[in-house]
Scaffold this motif. Structure first.
Motif, PDB file in Angstrom:
ATOM      1  N   UNK A  81       1.192  -1.255   0.002  1.00 35.34           N
ATOM      2  CA  UNK A  81       0.071   0.073  -0.155  1.00 35.34           C
ATOM      3  C   UNK A  81       0.913   1.180   0.120  1.00 35.34           C
ATOM      4  N   UNK A  82       0.470   2.198  -0.873  1.00 29.35           N
ATOM      5  CA  UNK A  82       1.536   3.370  -0.871  1.00 29.35           C
ATOM      6  C   UNK A  82       1.316   4.274   0.441  1.00 29.35           C
ATOM      7  N   UNK A  83       2.267   5.226   0.387  1.00 34.69           N
ATOM      8  CA  UNK A  83       2.277   6.183   1.745  1.00 34.69           C
ATOM      9  C   UNK A  83       0.827   7.019   1.409  1.00 34.69           C
ATOM     10  N   UNK A  84       0.195   7.484   2.373  1.00 33.96           N
ATOM     11  CA  UNK A  84      -0.866   8.218   2.370  1.00 33.96           C
ATOM     12  C   UNK A  84      -0.418   9.692   1.960  1.00 33.96           C
TER      13      UNK A  84
END
Length: 273
Positions: free
Chosen positions: A246-249
């Motif tokens: 999951x990519x960083x926010x």
């Protein structure tokens, strides 16, 4: 056969049934992938006595299958327009394209059963049906469709027991229609119609396979195992899949709950939370 002469079948043990059913359903998933990849066209016809277990077997066959690949065709009574068409016409619309499997919950054989017994077709229409059906099915098979026809057989005593069970169960009462109840008083008429149908339509290119259905568990297992044994499918090797990280926010914030309309939390009420 005479009324009530068939012995009551011994019920398949539940744990054995569930274990084998799950194994067969896993094979059906493999069959589905083979149908999709190979562009095969499969038609499976479910016919038989009312309350013989056709619907519950279809449910188990399709339970884990992709409805875009394996679909159920359960046609309603024909419209006024459809009554003027060639009899097979409305069924043709539901035949599979490449990569599809169609399960017919009753089929064109309505004409040889309920229509014949209840007088919903003329003698001429019925005779034409018996003549045309083997021709029609040979054309399907010649064109490459894999056609399988199953007749679910049940004794009159067991049928009556199942009708009575449905009548007393509000969750299943919808399965029982006045037409179903007619089959009790017309048992022998339906038997003669079935015998005549087999004489004309049990052909080498598209044979009938009889499923003894006194015990529904055994019937489901036997039918599914036989279907799998008649199709030369293989397990399709699918590319391995991995969940991506999951990519960083990037600063997204969810919409406040009070700005949306949520369904009431009935589950918490029931659970006593």
């Amino acid at each position: 056969m005479a009324h009530g002469k068939r012995d009551k079948a011994q019920r398949m043990p539940k744990k054995v049934y569930e274990r084998e059913l799950l194994r067969l359903q896993a094979e059906l998933v493999k069959l589905q992938e083979w149908v999709r990849v190979e562009g095969a066209r499969v038609v499976v016809i479910f016919e038989g006595r009312d309350a013989a277990g056709k619907g519950s077997t279809i449910k188990r066959v399709s339970e884990y299958l992709n409805p875009r690949v394996a679909r159920i065709a359960a046609l309603p009574a024909p419209t006024e327009r459809e009554r003027t068409e060639w009899y097979f016409q409305r069924y043709i619309e539901h035949l599979p394209a490449a990569g599809e499997l169609v399960l017919f919950d009753r089929s064109w054989y309505n004409r040889a059963g309920v229509e014949r017994v209840m007088g919903f077709c003329t003698s001429r229409e019925y005779t034409r049906f018996l003549h045309q059906t083997p021709i029609f099915e040979r054309l399907l098979v010649e064109d490459g469709i894999l056609l399988r026809k199953y007749w679910f057989s049940v004794s009159d005593n067991e049928q009556e027991n199942r009708f009575r069970s449905r009548l007393e169960d509000p969750m299943r009462r919808w399965k029982l229609s006045p037409m179903d109840l007619e089959s009790i008083s017309r048992w022998e008429d339906y038997s003669r119609a079935k015998d005549e149908m087999f004489v004309h339509t049990d052909v080498p290119e598209a044979p009938w396979y009889v499923v003894e259905s006194e015990d529904k568990r055994s019937a489901r297992i036997n039918m599914i195992a036989h279907l799998l044994s008649t199709i030369p499918y293989y397990e399709v090797q699918r590319p391995p899949l991995e969940l991506p990280p999951r990519p960083p926010s990037k600063g997204y914030e969810r919409t406040p709950r009070e700005m949306q309309t949520h369904v009431p939390d009935h589950a918490s009420t029931v659970a006593g939370h």
